[in-house]
Design an enzyme around this catalytic site. Structure first.
Site, PDB file in Angstrom:
ATOM      1  N   TYR A 142     -61.889  63.979   4.599  1.00 27.36           N
ATOM      2  CA  TYR A 142     -62.919  63.619   5.577  1.00 27.36           C
ATOM      3  C   TYR A 142     -62.392  63.690   7.006  1.00 27.36           C
ATOM      4  O   TYR A 142     -61.267  63.294   7.288  1.00 27.36           O
ATOM      5  CB  TYR A 142     -63.427  62.198   5.322  1.00 27.36           C
ATOM      6  CG  TYR A 142     -64.415  62.111   4.185  1.00 27.36           C
ATOM      7  CD1 TYR A 142     -65.624  62.795   4.232  1.00 27.36           C
ATOM      8  CD2 TYR A 142     -64.146  61.329   3.073  1.00 27.36           C
ATOM      9  CE1 TYR A 142     -66.540  62.712   3.187  1.00 27.36           C
ATOM     10  CE2 TYR A 142     -65.047  61.228   2.022  1.00 27.36           C
ATOM     11  CZ  TYR A 142     -66.245  61.925   2.086  1.00 27.36           C
ATOM     12  OH  TYR A 142     -67.138  61.836   1.062  1.00 27.36           O
TER      13      TYR A 142
ATOM     14  N   LYS B 155     -55.290  30.916  -7.128  1.00 27.63           N
ATOM     15  CA  LYS B 155     -56.546  31.264  -6.448  1.00 27.63           C
ATOM     16  C   LYS B 155     -56.745  32.782  -6.434  1.00 27.63           C
ATOM     17  O   LYS B 155     -55.782  33.534  -6.659  1.00 27.63           O
ATOM     18  CB  LYS B 155     -56.525  30.709  -5.018  1.00 27.63           C
ATOM     19  CG  LYS B 155     -55.396  31.237  -4.151  1.00 27.63           C
ATOM     20  CD  LYS B 155     -55.164  30.362  -2.922  1.00 27.63           C
ATOM     21  CE  LYS B 155     -54.035  30.921  -2.067  1.00 27.63           C
ATOM     22  NZ  LYS B 155     -53.661  29.983  -0.982  1.00 27.63           N
TER      23      LYS B 155
HETATM   24  C1  LIG Z   1     -52.276  29.857  -0.950  1.00 28.30           C
HETATM   25  C2  LIG Z   1     -51.609  28.549  -0.785  1.00 28.30           C
HETATM   26  C3  LIG Z   1     -50.336  28.310  -1.332  1.00 28.30           C
HETATM   27  C4  LIG Z   1     -49.501  29.393  -1.952  1.00 28.30           C
HETATM   28  O1  LIG Z   1     -48.918  30.140  -0.908  1.00 28.30           O
HETATM   29  P1  LIG Z   1     -47.951  31.391  -1.177  1.00 28.30           P
HETATM   30  O2  LIG Z   1     -47.521  31.786   0.178  1.00 28.30           O
HETATM   31  O3  LIG Z   1     -48.792  32.412  -1.853  1.00 28.30           O
HETATM   32  O4  LIG Z   1     -46.856  30.914  -2.045  1.00 28.30           O
HETATM   33  C5  LIG Z   1     -49.836  27.029  -1.242  1.00 28.30           C
HETATM   34  N1  LIG Z   1     -50.527  26.038  -0.639  1.00 28.30           N
HETATM   35  C6  LIG Z   1     -51.736  26.249  -0.068  1.00 28.30           C
HETATM   36  C7  LIG Z   1     -52.426  25.137   0.600  1.00 28.30           C
HETATM   37  C8  LIG Z   1     -52.315  27.505  -0.117  1.00 28.30           C
HETATM   38  O5  LIG Z   1     -53.495  27.717   0.454  1.00 28.30           O
END
Ligand SMILES: *Cc1c(COP(=O)(O)O)cnc(C)c1O
Length: 373
Positions: free
Chosen positions: A260, A40
């Protein structure tokens, strides 16, 4: 023109290290458990296409994304491996999932109802993942809803449940009692429900306890080099490195300020570098220097292994660092400083910026030259 010449920063993604991290997960879980790829948010900022291509070569059996749009992008890269949308079954887009062979993660009885209805309309078994909430309280069926669904075969008619899953809220902590409580709740809820596969663990959960592995683990962060066990040495290899060029070297006089809002005043004459990197590149403004009771604190860049602390505010496109205490030859305009690399990992920079490495990775900017090695 080469990107490297026209851009201020260079982001290097080591796909070989990412592949090694994937194989490391396979080793940790053993042959009876599959390792999915969570890709993702553009594979946590590292680039969906190269990451999916790399994981596909390693026979990754399942991808997870957050949005339908991400799944559609993934389908253009790989049209075979199952991909599931963690965000659920988007209203009005049900037929898109079906037409493109994308699996929804069904998060509510209402998701289930709509997917089942489409399956019955099309007279076709439609695959899906069922998400049971065990304490995160964001998405997924509550314990009561889970029982209700499992006892109502009518509701699931037409749906081919491929995986029963839940998600840990606190597995990054070695001692948090919620992790075992969630695992217990998962085991309890699924008794009597015949899903072919079960999946519980993210990156950290995988490293916490082999009881959490079930049939499939779902690592994201640690594939990209983040430490799944923050209390101890990182068991995976770093994947991301980042450097940015120095645009100008400046001599700053005692009593002068920099940047800044003039938040940093120099007690002594200093030599500073202005680096072409800022919050528009995902270099968070919380890396700015600040006064604390125990002295100034700031995020740090590195020159040949020596720390160059940030002075003043991180601005949109620029950040200033103090070179005064560098031993040996100082860098000159045109040289690059290390932001992520051998001297500072993703988790280190996150700590200096008061956040987590996930936010550092997913903020990696679009303005860098990207190199895949
Ligand atoms: C993002 C996610 C993962 C992966 O988690 P990590 O901590 O990045 O390994 C796994 N399962 C779900 C449902 C997620 O949303």
């Amino acid at each position: 023109m080469q990107d490297k010449l026209s851009k201020a920063g260079v982001l290097t993604i080591d796909l070989g290290a990412m592949a090694d991290n994937y194989r490391q997960f396979q080793k940790v879980v053993g042959a009876d458990c599959a390792v999915a790829g969570v890709v993702k948010a553009d594979a946590y900022g590292t680039g969906l296409k190269p990451v999916v291509e790399t994981l596909t070569k390693l026979d990754c059996p399942q991808f997870f994304v957050a949005t339908l749009d991400e799944a559609i992008q993934l389908r253009a890269i790989n049209d075979k491996t199952p991909v599931a949308v963690l965000g659920g079954l988007y209203h009005g887009a049900e037929k898109e999932y079906q037409a493109r062979g994308i699996w929804p993660v069904l998060n509510s009885p209402e998701d289930i109802q709509r997917w089942g209805q489409l399956a019955r309309e099309m007279n076709q078994a439609l695959p899906a993942i069922l998400h049971i909430d065990t304490g995160m309280n964001r998405l997924g069926l509550s314990a009561g809803e889970s029982k209700m669904v499992m006892q109502s075969p009518d509701l699931l008619e037409g749906i081919s449940v491929q995986i029963l899953m839940s998600h840990f809220a606190s597995a990054d902590s070695q001692t948090h009692p919620q992790t075992q409580a969630q695992a217990d709740a998962f085991a309890e809820i699924m008794t009597g429900f015949a899903a072919p596969k079960k999946s519980l663990a993210n990156s950290s959960g995988t490293y916490r306890n082999s009881d959490y592995h079930y049939d499939m683990v779902r690592p994201g962060y640690a594939l990209y080099g983040g430490n799944p066990t923050p209390e101890t040495d990182n068991p995976v290899k770093p994947v991301v490195s980042l450097s940015a060029r120095i645009l100008q070297i400046r001599d700053v006089g005692k009593g002068e300020t920099i940047g800044y809002s003039a938040t940093h005043e120099f007690d002594d004459d200093a030599v500073c570098a202005t680096v072409g990197l800022g919050y528009a590149d995902g270099f968070l403004r919380s890396g700015s220097s600040r006064k604390t009771d125990s002295g100034p604190e700031a995020a740090t860049l590195f020159w040949q292994g020596q720390p160059c602390p940030i002075v003043g505010r991180v601005s949109m496109d620029l950040v200033s660092v103090d070179l005064t205490n560098i031993n040996g030859p100082r860098p000159v305009a045109g040289d690059s400083l290390e932001i992520l690399g051998p001297h500072q990992g993703v988790d280190d920079l996150a700590e200096a910026m008061g956040t987590i490495g996930y936010e550092i990775l997913t903020s990696l900017g679009a303005r860098y030259a990207r190199e895949y090695v």
